[in-house]
Design a protein around this motif. Structure first.
Motif, PDB file in Angstrom:
ATOM      1  N   GLY A   1       0.821  -1.222   0.000  1.00 45.00           N
ATOM      2  CA  GLY A   1       0.000   0.000   0.000  1.00 45.00           C
ATOM      3  C   GLY A   1       0.845   1.258   0.000  1.00 45.00           C
ATOM      4  O   GLY A   1       0.637   2.180  -0.797  1.00 45.00           O
ATOM      5  N   ILE A   2       1.856   1.286   0.876  1.00 49.07           N
ATOM      6  CA  ILE A   2       2.651   2.517   1.017  1.00 49.07           C
ATOM      7  C   ILE A   2       3.462   2.764  -0.258  1.00 49.07           C
ATOM      8  O   ILE A   2       3.623   3.902  -0.695  1.00 49.07           O
ATOM      9  CB  ILE A   2       3.551   2.459   2.287  1.00 49.07           C
ATOM     10  N   THR A   3       3.954   1.694  -0.891  1.00 50.97           N
ATOM     11  CA  THR A   3       4.764   1.863  -2.100  1.00 50.97           C
ATOM     12  C   THR A   3       3.888   2.339  -3.262  1.00 50.97           C
ATOM     13  O   THR A   3       4.225   3.313  -3.948  1.00 50.97           O
ATOM     14  CB  THR A   3       5.456   0.526  -2.465  1.00 50.97           C
ATOM     15  N   MET A   4       2.749   1.673  -3.455  1.00 53.56           N
ATOM     16  CA  MET A   4       1.867   2.085  -4.561  1.00 53.56           C
ATOM     17  C   MET A   4       1.415   3.525  -4.379  1.00 53.56           C
ATOM     18  O   MET A   4       1.446   4.334  -5.300  1.00 53.56           O
ATOM     19  CB  MET A   4       0.616   1.193  -4.600  1.00 53.56           C
ATOM     20  N   PHE A   5       0.979   3.843  -3.138  1.00 59.15           N
ATOM     21  CA  PHE A   5       0.464   5.191  -2.905  1.00 59.15           C
ATOM     22  C   PHE A   5       1.551   6.247  -3.147  1.00 59.15           C
ATOM     23  O   PHE A   5       1.327   7.234  -3.855  1.00 59.15           O
ATOM     24  CB  PHE A   5      -0.091   5.314  -1.476  1.00 59.15           C
TER      25      PHE A   5
END
Ligand code: HEM
Length: 226
Positions: free
Chosen positions: A52-56
């Motif tokens: 989640g943190i990487t995609m966002f």
């Protein structure tokens, strides 16, 4: 009445939001430096964070630079470089769809984690959750506009935004703009005003000087060779 509303929303509100943004960040920096960070939750639950943190982050960083250069560069200038309005719109639309979708999916994963993982939820404040929800709405509307609305922003929203920078915004330019764009813009401005009071302050602390620091912190990086 409609003209007054439009004036308040498209000529006054942007400056209120930008003033709170600048004064709020300065005040927080000088009074609350101990809490000037991203409030990392990696130690609490690492595995659920990664995707989640990487995609966002990749999605939102490219979206930010796309908005910045795409909206602030006048089309007349781009024409001189051989970049036509059609090319500009094509790139804006498809990169918007790609990076908007990335940010949106990343945000949904982060929100689900923050609400669903007990340990992460227990250490989250209302402010953390409100921030994620506001980001979800802003990013959703922006991405929805790229997929389904495809309004011509180059000669409406873009010059209005440049007008804000040059202290002469023309509210008339916003009259034909669909509401899904208007709400996206107004909530993004509200997000700017909210940001000094949230973990978003971490954006200003990108550790760029890390690449310039000495490998051993008590030594100088470059030693004079006799
Ligand atoms: C290059 C710039 C950036 C860096 C280095 C960075 C770094 C980080 C780090 C280290 C975290 C903590 C992750 C964890 O829980 O361990 C974080 C979280 C977060 N960042 Fe960034 N960030 C950047 C840009 C941005 C931008 C532009 C936005 C949005 C406009 C943003 C929004 C967020 C949010 C909302 C969280 C919390 C996510 C959650 O609820 O877990 N960041 N960031």
């Amino acid at each position: 009445m409609e003209a007054l509303f439009s004036k308040l929303v498209f000529q006054v509100f942007p400056y209120i939001a930008l003033t709170v943004f600048v004064v709020g960040h300065s005040y927080r920096y000088y009074t609350d430096r101990y809490h000037w960070n991203s409030k990392s939750s990696e130690l609490i639950d690492r595995d659920s964070l990664k995707v989640g943190i990487t995609m966002f982050h990749w999605g939102i960083i490219f979206t930010f630079f796309g908005h910045f250069f795409g909206l602030l560069t006048p089309q007349n200038f781009l024409n001189k470089l051989g970049i036509t309005a059609g090319m500009h719109e094509f790139v804006a639309l498809y990169t918007g769809m790609l990076f908007g979708t990335m940010s949106f999916v990343g945000l949904l994963i982060l929100l689900r984690r923050r609400l669903g993982k007990d340990r992460v939820h227990a250490t989250s404040s209302t402010n953390d959750i409100a921030l994620l929800i506001l980001l979800v709405i802003v990013v959703f509307l922006g991405t929805y506009n790229s997929y389904f609305k495809r309004f011509d922003v180059l000669y409406t929203i873009a010059p209005w935004i440049r007008g804000i920078v040059t202290l002469n915004p023309d509210q008339g330019l916003m009259a034909p703009v669909p509401w899904s764009y208007k709400i996206h813009i107004l909530l993004a401005l509200a997000l700017l005003a909210f940001s000094p009071f949230t973990r978003l302050v971490h954006i200003w602390s990108v550790p760029v000087t890390y690449f310039l620091r000495p490998y051993i912190s008590v030594r100088r990086r470059f030693v004079d060779i006799p």
